[in-house]
Scaffold this active site. Sequence first.
Site, PDB file in Angstrom:
ATOM      1  N   ASP A  14      20.312  10.297  42.763  1.00 54.89           N
ATOM      2  CA  ASP A  14      19.082   9.889  42.069  1.00 54.89           C
ATOM      3  C   ASP A  14      17.935  10.047  43.065  1.00 54.89           C
ATOM      4  OD1 ASP A  14      17.319   8.628  40.146  1.00 54.89           O
ATOM      5  OD2 ASP A  14      17.479   6.781  41.286  1.00 54.89           O
ATOM      6  N   SER A  15      16.726   9.820  42.590  1.00 50.56           N
ATOM      7  CA  SER A  15      15.566   9.869  43.489  1.00 50.56           C
ATOM      8  C   SER A  15      15.564   8.688  44.454  1.00 50.56           C
ATOM      9  CB  SER A  15      14.279   9.830  42.664  1.00 50.56           C
ATOM     10  OG  SER A  15      14.210   8.591  41.994  1.00 50.56           O
ATOM     11  N   TYR A  46      10.341  10.832  41.614  1.00 45.08           N
ATOM     12  CA  TYR A  46      10.411  12.188  41.042  1.00 45.08           C
ATOM     13  C   TYR A  46       9.509  12.287  39.807  1.00 45.08           C
ATOM     14  CZ  TYR A  46      14.582  13.643  43.745  1.00 45.08           C
ATOM     15  OH  TYR A  46      15.464  14.011  44.722  1.00 45.08           O
ATOM     16  N   GLY A  47       9.355  11.157  39.136  1.00 41.08           N
ATOM     17  CA  GLY A  47       8.700  11.165  37.833  1.00 41.08           C
ATOM     18  C   GLY A  47       7.231  11.543  37.834  1.00 41.08           C
ATOM     19  N   CYS A  77      19.865  10.179  37.061  1.00 39.33           N
ATOM     20  CA  CYS A  77      18.404  10.161  36.991  1.00 39.33           C
ATOM     21  C   CYS A  77      17.978  10.884  35.716  1.00 39.33           C
ATOM     22  CB  CYS A  77      17.866  10.886  38.229  1.00 39.33           C
ATOM     23  SG  CYS A  77      16.091  11.109  38.255  1.00 39.33           S
ATOM     24  N   ASN A  78      17.279  10.180  34.846  1.00 34.32           N
ATOM     25  CA  ASN A  78      16.810  10.809  33.600  1.00 34.32           C
ATOM     26  C   ASN A  78      15.863  11.965  33.885  1.00 34.32           C
ATOM     27  OD1 ASN A  78      17.501   8.716  31.161  1.00 34.32           O
ATOM     28  ND2 ASN A  78      17.172   7.648  33.090  1.00 34.32           N
ATOM     29  N   THR A  79      15.012  11.760  34.889  1.00 30.66           N
ATOM     30  CA  THR A  79      13.989  12.771  35.211  1.00 30.66           C
ATOM     31  C   THR A  79      14.649  14.054  35.714  1.00 30.66           C
ATOM     32  OG1 THR A  79      12.608  10.899  35.894  1.00 30.66           O
ATOM     33  CG2 THR A  79      11.840  13.091  36.487  1.00 30.66           C
ATOM     34  N   GLU A 154      11.534   0.381  44.523  1.00 28.10           N
ATOM     35  CA  GLU A 154      12.016   0.906  45.816  1.00 28.10           C
ATOM     36  C   GLU A 154      11.579   0.011  46.980  1.00 28.10           C
ATOM     37  OE1 GLU A 154      13.851   3.801  46.849  1.00 28.10           O
ATOM     38  OE2 GLU A 154      14.423   3.936  44.751  1.00 28.10           O
ATOM     39  N   CYS A 185      14.708   5.171  32.470  1.00 29.92           N
ATOM     40  CA  CYS A 185      14.706   5.543  33.886  1.00 29.92           C
ATOM     41  C   CYS A 185      15.756   4.643  34.518  1.00 29.92           C
ATOM     42  CB  CYS A 185      13.327   5.294  34.496  1.00 29.92           C
ATOM     43  SG  CYS A 185      13.325   5.284  36.315  1.00 29.92           S
ATOM     44  N   THR A 186      16.597   5.217  35.374  1.00 25.83           N
ATOM     45  CA  THR A 186      17.739   4.436  35.880  1.00 25.83           C
ATOM     46  C   THR A 186      17.317   3.313  36.828  1.00 25.83           C
ATOM     47  OG1 THR A 186      18.106   6.083  37.626  1.00 25.83           O
ATOM     48  CG2 THR A 186      19.360   6.325  35.570  1.00 25.83           C
ATOM     49  N   HIS A 187      16.068   3.309  37.250  1.00 24.90           N
ATOM     50  CA  HIS A 187      15.581   2.183  38.050  1.00 24.90           C
ATOM     51  C   HIS A 187      15.360   0.923  37.188  1.00 24.90           C
ATOM     52  CE1 HIS A 187      14.673   5.173  41.184  1.00 24.90           C
ATOM     53  NE2 HIS A 187      14.362   4.193  42.006  1.00 24.90           N
TER      54      HIS A 187
HETATM   55  N1  DGL Z   1      15.496   6.943  38.417  1.00 22.55           N
HETATM   56  C1  DGL Z   1      14.908   8.102  37.912  1.00 22.55           C
HETATM   57  C2  DGL Z   1      15.020   8.299  36.432  1.00 22.55           C
HETATM   58  O1  DGL Z   1      16.007   7.892  35.858  1.00 22.55           O
HETATM   59  C3  DGL Z   1      13.656   8.654  38.531  1.00 22.55           C
HETATM   60  C4  DGL Z   1      12.624   7.711  38.994  1.00 22.55           C
HETATM   61  C5  DGL Z   1      11.558   8.426  39.788  1.00 22.55           C
HETATM   62  O2  DGL Z   1      11.849   8.779  40.937  1.00 22.55           O
HETATM   63  O3  DGL Z   1      10.464   8.625  39.261  1.00 22.55           O
HETATM   64  O4  DGL Z   1      14.192   8.875  35.804  1.00 22.55           O
END
Ligand code: DGL
Length: 255
Positions: A14-15, A46-47, A77-79, A154, A185-187
Amino acid sequence: MSNTGDDRFIGVFDSGAGGVSVLRACVALLPHEHFRYFGDSANAPYGDQGEQRIRELSFLHAARMIDEGAKAIVIACNTATSAAAAALRETYPDLPILGIEPALKPASKAGGRILVLATKATVQLDKYNVLAQEHGAAGNVVTVPCSGLVELIESGDLGDPAISEYLQRKLGGYVGKVDSVVLGCTHYPFLKRQITAVLGDVAFFDGAEGTARNLKRHLEQNGLCACTSQQGGVEFESSVPAQVALYKRLFEQAP
Ligand code: DGL
């Protein structure tokens, strides 16, 4: 499946810390497997980046894990899934590559008014827009991109008042107007308590368990399961080594 099983590890990336929410679901379902988790906290979020850059980073992490002997890759990571999963599967057709997408499908089955929270890149990319067309009954889905939220997570202090203030600002207008929240988003699954504090009692949907079930199915179908008499385990790596402590803490935390 052979008697000895396949002891190679499953690479999860993931990011940053978010993919730990997916890792937890995978470990719960597949306790005999070895997982290696990589968080790219140096390049998070990443988003807010472009599709090409997200794809480059995703290829870098997947390629390294495959070179090191991964038997399957989970893009937690969805992104990164939106930007890179299809291209990765084309490049590595012989290896299971699992991704994650906002859980709009189960949320729309449950009915009611749905709020989807995701990164800016996820909501802009085609994959989400196709999903929203297929499973978002007209007028029932509101999508809210949450730039800035990943950085707050983070930073490692989930009790930081800045997180509650952010959520209040973004979501306060939806109080009483939504039944379900899709954590796209997995966060975000680490913020259920804080989101509930703003929105009240809502149903949460995220893709972690679905991804874990997909992973299990792919391992079984391809004869890649680890031996069931062995105890699995998890190794953590990060492009910011100090962030490993956060990944471990979130991993141990009750979902
Ligand atoms: N956790 C990630 C997701 O599921 C990306 C979050 C990010 O880095 O913007 O999209």
